[in-house]
Write an enzyme that holds these catalytic residues in place. Structure first.
Site, PDB file in Angstrom:
ATOM      1  N   CYS A 117       7.215  18.837 -11.564  1.00  0.00           N
ATOM      2  CA  CYS A 117       6.747  19.474 -13.403  1.00  0.00           C
ATOM      3  C   CYS A 117       5.021  20.614 -12.609  1.00  0.00           C
ATOM      4  CB  CYS A 117       6.210  18.236 -13.982  1.00  0.00           C
ATOM      5  SG  CYS A 117       4.458  17.721 -13.166  1.00  0.00           S
ATOM      6  N   SER A 132      -8.413  -6.439   9.039  1.00  0.00           N
ATOM      7  CA  SER A 132      -9.221  -6.829   8.981  1.00  0.00           C
ATOM      8  C   SER A 132     -10.164  -8.008   8.223  1.00  0.00           C
ATOM      9  CB  SER A 132      -9.735  -5.752   9.219  1.00  0.00           C
ATOM     10  OG  SER A 132      -9.969  -5.155   8.674  1.00  0.00           O
ATOM     11  N   HIS A 143       1.096  -1.070  -0.370  1.00  0.00           N
ATOM     12  CA  HIS A 143       0.224   0.007  -0.454  1.00  0.00           C
ATOM     13  C   HIS A 143       0.968   1.301  -0.044  1.00  0.00           C
ATOM     14  CE1 HIS A 143      -4.241  -1.884   2.194  1.00  0.00           C
ATOM     15  NE2 HIS A 143      -3.677  -2.535   0.248  1.00  0.00           N
TER      16      HIS A 143
HETATM   17  P1  OAD Z   1      -7.938  -2.914  10.229  1.00  0.00           P
HETATM   18  O1  OAD Z   1      -7.987  -1.241  11.055  1.00  0.00           O
HETATM   19  O2  OAD Z   1      -8.433  -3.073   9.605  1.00  0.00           O
HETATM   20  O3  OAD Z   1      -8.158  -4.258  10.917  1.00  0.00           O
HETATM   21  C1  OAD Z   1      -6.993  -3.612  12.213  1.00  0.00           C
HETATM   22  C2  OAD Z   1      -7.096  -5.013  12.754  1.00  0.00           C
HETATM   23  O4  OAD Z   1      -6.069  -5.124  13.362  1.00  0.00           O
HETATM   24  C3  OAD Z   1      -8.442  -5.140  13.199  1.00  0.00           C
HETATM   25  O5  OAD Z   1      -8.869  -6.822  12.877  1.00  0.00           O
HETATM   26  C4  OAD Z   1      -8.053  -5.645  14.948  1.00  0.00           C
HETATM   27  O6  OAD Z   1      -8.860  -6.570  15.651  1.00  0.00           O
HETATM   28  C5  OAD Z   1      -6.446  -6.267  14.717  1.00  0.00           C
HETATM   29  N1  OAD Z   1      -5.684  -5.886  15.724  1.00  0.00           N
HETATM   30  C6  OAD Z   1      -5.820  -4.423  16.602  1.00  0.00           C
HETATM   31  N2  OAD Z   1      -5.348  -4.639  17.520  1.00  0.00           N
HETATM   32  C7  OAD Z   1      -3.874  -4.923  17.100  1.00  0.00           C
HETATM   33  C8  OAD Z   1      -2.885  -5.671  17.351  1.00  0.00           C
HETATM   34  N3  OAD Z   1      -1.977  -6.136  18.795  1.00  0.00           N
HETATM   35  N4  OAD Z   1      -2.423  -7.081  17.574  1.00  0.00           N
HETATM   36  C9  OAD Z   1      -2.188  -7.535  16.374  1.00  0.00           C
HETATM   37  N5  OAD Z   1      -4.097  -6.932  15.731  1.00  0.00           N
HETATM   38  C10 OAD Z   1      -4.200  -6.732  16.530  1.00  0.00           C
HETATM   39  O7  OAD Z   1      -6.801  -2.476   9.526  1.00  0.00           O
HETATM   40  P2  OAD Z   1      -5.808  -3.017   7.392  1.00  0.00           P
HETATM   41  O8  OAD Z   1      -6.670  -4.516   7.800  1.00  0.00           O
HETATM   42  O9  OAD Z   1      -4.679  -2.918   8.083  1.00  0.00           O
HETATM   43  O10 OAD Z   1      -5.495   0.331   3.150  1.00  0.00           O
HETATM   44  O11 OAD Z   1      -6.587  -1.864   6.835  1.00  0.00           O
HETATM   45  C11 OAD Z   1      -6.289  -2.790   5.156  1.00  0.00           C
HETATM   46  C12 OAD Z   1      -6.525  -1.221   4.695  1.00  0.00           C
HETATM   47  O12 OAD Z   1      -7.607  -0.384   4.971  1.00  0.00           O
HETATM   48  C13 OAD Z   1      -5.252   0.012   4.968  1.00  0.00           C
HETATM   49  O13 OAD Z   1      -4.016  -0.997   4.831  1.00  0.00           O
HETATM   50  C14 OAD Z   1      -5.563   1.412   4.347  1.00  0.00           C
HETATM   51  C15 OAD Z   1      -7.070   0.510   4.748  1.00  0.00           C
HETATM   52  O14 OAD Z   1      -8.226   1.476   4.914  1.00  0.00           O
HETATM   53  C16 OAD Z   1      -5.163   2.073   2.598  1.00  0.00           C
HETATM   54  O15 OAD Z   1      -5.589   3.500   2.745  1.00  0.00           O
HETATM   55  C17 OAD Z   1      -5.639   2.242   1.133  1.00  0.00           C
END
Ligand code: OAD
Length: 232
Positions: A128, A167, A99
């Protein structure tokens, strides 16, 4: 593969859920080309505040465990959805930042010029004349094809696929673990909560990255300090 959850214990908020970046905000206003064109100053303010905050945080025990894992196994590839550089700062080597990288910028029209960012400009400009933008992937955009191909190749050739702190809602990253499993990998999900990955995983380890990953490494026999054990 990792998501925002692995950086949570470094003090970086996740995106979804209470206290998350997207709480009370429309993600598309901040993280999409259309949102940027509507209000580039607001978007830059938001990314600059995130950059400033990242300068104050450090990798945690979860990031460090993945560095030791990389050193301790024959083949390792880390596909991260995080843009915070914490894996690289911890010392992970084979990292695919699918990302992007929030600390880098690029020309909005991709002219290819090396960006020189004026920190005083509310909306910094490329040489540019076009606006610069943070070098991250926004909603509605393609992932860089080379990184996507590498991540998928790693997924389908892996023996074990570790999914940490995501997530599982944002594709294509959300599909990697299913791809890996279909190709025969053992899938381990590390997350304090149930996610769409959990149902598809062979085992789910319910806990935080900074607690579960060091325990997992201990369990598979990768010691705290590999150099020390080898007498280096
Ligand atoms: P999310 O905020 O959607 O999910 C975070 C996950 O981490 C959840 O499932 C929580 O339960 C878990 N979590 C929280 N604390 C934790 C810990 N201490 N240890 C392990 N897990 C924990 O974040 P992402 O899945 O990364 O994209 O989101 C995916 C994408 O959506 C991101 O890269 C971003 C966002 O919009 C873009 O910006 C394109």
């Amino acid at each position: 593969m990792t998501g925002a959850g692995i950086s949570a214990e470094s003090g970086v908020p996740t995106f979804r859920g209470s206290g998350g970046f997207w709480e009370g905000r429309r993600a598309e206003d901040i993280a999409s080309p259309a949102g940027f064109l509507r209000d580039p100053e607001m978007v830059w303010r938001w990314y600059r505040s995130r950059r400033a905050h990242l300068a104050t945080v450090e990798p945690n025990a979860g990031h460090h465990a993945l560095v030791r894992l990389e050193r301790g196994v024959e083949r390792f590839c880390l596909a991260t959805q995080n843009v915070d550089r914490l894996h690289r700062r911890a010392g992970s080597r084979n990292v695919l930042e699918i990302h992007g990288d929030i600390l880098a910028s690029r020309c909005f029209r991709n002219c290819g010029a090396e960006p020189v960012e004026d920190p005083r400009a509310a909306v910094p400009r490329c040489s540019c004349g076009e606006m610069l933008r943070p070098a991250v992937v926004w909603f509605g955009e393609m992932l860089p094809v080379d990184l996507l191909e590498k991540a998928m190749a790693a997924a389908i050739s892996s023996d074990v696929c570790l999914v940490v702190g995501t997530s599982g809602l944002v594709y294509p990253a959300a599909g990697f673990s299913a791809m890996a499993r279909q190709a025969g990998a053992f899938v381990i999900d590390v997350n304090p909560e149930d996610t769409p990955h959990s149902a598809k995983a062979d085992i789910s380890l319910r806990g935080t990255a900074a607690t579960v990953l060091p325990l997992l490494l201990e369990e598979i026999g990768i010691p705290e300090e590999p150099g020390r054990r080898a007498g280096v």
